[in-house]
Design an enzyme around this catalytic site. Sequence first.
Site, short mmCIF file in Angstrom:
data_model
loop_
_atom_site.label_atom_id
_atom_site.label_comp_id
_atom_site.label_asym_id
_atom_site.label_seq_id
_atom_site.Cartn_x
_atom_site.Cartn_y
_atom_site.Cartn_z
N CYS A 71 0.75 -1.24 0.00
CA CYS A 71 0.00 0.00 0.00
C CYS A 71 0.79 1.31 0.00
CB CYS A 71 -0.87 -0.09 1.24
SG CYS A 71 -1.76 1.35 1.59
N HIS A 127 -2.13 7.05 4.53
CA HIS A 127 -1.09 6.02 4.69
C HIS A 127 0.28 6.45 4.17
CE1 HIS A 127 -0.79 1.41 5.41
NE2 HIS A 127 -0.26 2.14 6.35
#
Length: 474
Positions: A71, A127
Amino acid sequence: MESTRPLLVIAVLMNLVLLGAAKPPHIIFIVADDLGWNDVGWNNDQMFTPNLDKMASRGVILNSSYVQPVCTPSRNCYMTGYYPFHTGLQHIAILPDRAGYMPTKFPTLPEKLKPLGYSNHMVGKWHLGFCNWNYTPTYRGFDSFMGFYNGKEDYYTRMIATGYDFRFNDSVYHPQEGEYSTNVITNRAIEIMDSVDPVNDQLYLYLPFQSVHVPLQVPERFENIYSNITTKDRRTYCGMVSALDEAVGNITSALRDRGFMDNALIVFTTDNGGPTYTYSNNLPLRGSKTTLWEGGTRGVAFVYSDNLLNKTGYTNNEMIHAVDWFPTLLKLAGGEPDAGIDGVNQWPTISSGAPSARSEFVYNIDEIFKNAGIRIGQYKLIEGSPGRYNNWTPLPPQTAPDWSNASFPEHQLFDLEADPTEHHDIANDHPDVVSKLLDRLNFHKATMVPANFPPANPASYPTNFGGNWSPGWC
Ligand SMILES: *[C@@H]1O[C@H](CO)[C@@H](O)[C@H](O)[C@H]1NC(C)=O
Ligand SMILES: *[C@@H]1O[C@H](CO)[C@@H](O)[C@H](O)[C@H]1NC(C)=O
Ligand SMILES: *[C@@H]1O[C@H](CO)[C@@H](O)[C@H](O)[C@H]1NC(C)=O
Ligand SMILES: *[C@@H]1O[C@H](CO)[C@@H](O)[C@H](O)[C@H]1NC(C)=O
């Protein structure tokens, strides 16, 4: 035939006039989280994704679009145009209690779009670091942000471990109790459209959805679509994909209703391959999220526009990498990327099917895992262990364990043109090709910065911030 010619000429002239006056387009960049190769309708007819299917089939399906194995590194690519091994984000995802971040010396796409007149809005998952305010979305080019800083939270309570993680701009925000995050994100995206003038303003809308990352949670009506799938968790996962599909359908309708689609490009991509260990599927590709196999790195993607693409309704097989979106979109917006970035402008490829602007890319270089991968032309070299999941994991119900402890030679070579599913390591037959790819990999390794993967820091704990994951501890 003769009689249609004047009409054609008029159409061409009108196009020129329109193009001449054209403003840079609205850009809607949609990221699905953990969506597998075999988890969309155009690759698997078990999946119910009518909105995505329609856009993909009327746009351009990107059949050779590469992302990072996990990710954070992929998001780093979209945001900066640099490989993660150049920004220090090459080793796994940022964990909530570790002070990892995307360094501020790398300008973000919204920072570059701002002076070109864009309104930049983000809804969803960041993130890319939050230990310091300077690393958070509204300090990295976004005019507004609604969403969460970390990677893996509950879709209803917005908790990650012991902390709450949801913000509107810089403030902790509580959407309606129990509202599914896919709906929260969709509603905010539509609200943003009402604050931007589709004719006079330019919108950059970054929509990194929480869907379809674990935890496996979805409103029942989506799960019920898959009542003939016997494995409960796969049924839930597929339902999550259909919820995402509905969200994209709602967003596209809202864009069209408000007039944005007259001049808009929609990009849809996953952030990494599907995690086969949590009921995603990448068949016929090998491996999973977290691995250097194609199943971890060849991502589902398409582009759609009502009118900006010259060639549509086909599958594009040209090599594209996640770092390419930054220069491609920036150029489209009328800007110029800084010299030295890793991405290349792929607009001619995407809009007209021209040959790719690259013949090589680096899958990753991770000095902590001691693995790396490079592609040149049809060949792929993997150095070290590709990761833990090395199978062609079947659709559930699973007949074989997914996890494999197999050991591999230090260098494996695959011919992805002849063998896109990586069944045959041909390193022993082509030592010359191995050594060519290895030289090139070593050239890239010499430019690597060390991974920034600091130890866990108790100063991060939500107990220090009223129960929230919060900036202010680095
Ligand atoms: C479930 O039924 C639908 C419609 O009949 C069919 O298209 C789909 O392939 C079936 N799925 C499975 C897993 O059998
Ligand atoms: C967040 O920022 C945007 C843009 O400035 C603004 O429209 C919105 O009202 C802000 N939201 C909150 C809750 O302050
Ligand atoms: C999509 O729109 C419909 C109709 O307004 C609504 O019922 C549904 O909840 C929306 N779905 C999402 C995911 O936003
Ligand atoms: C997508 O790529 C695979 C090879 O990796 C190829 O077999 C397949 O034909 C391609 N699809 C289309 C429609 O070109």
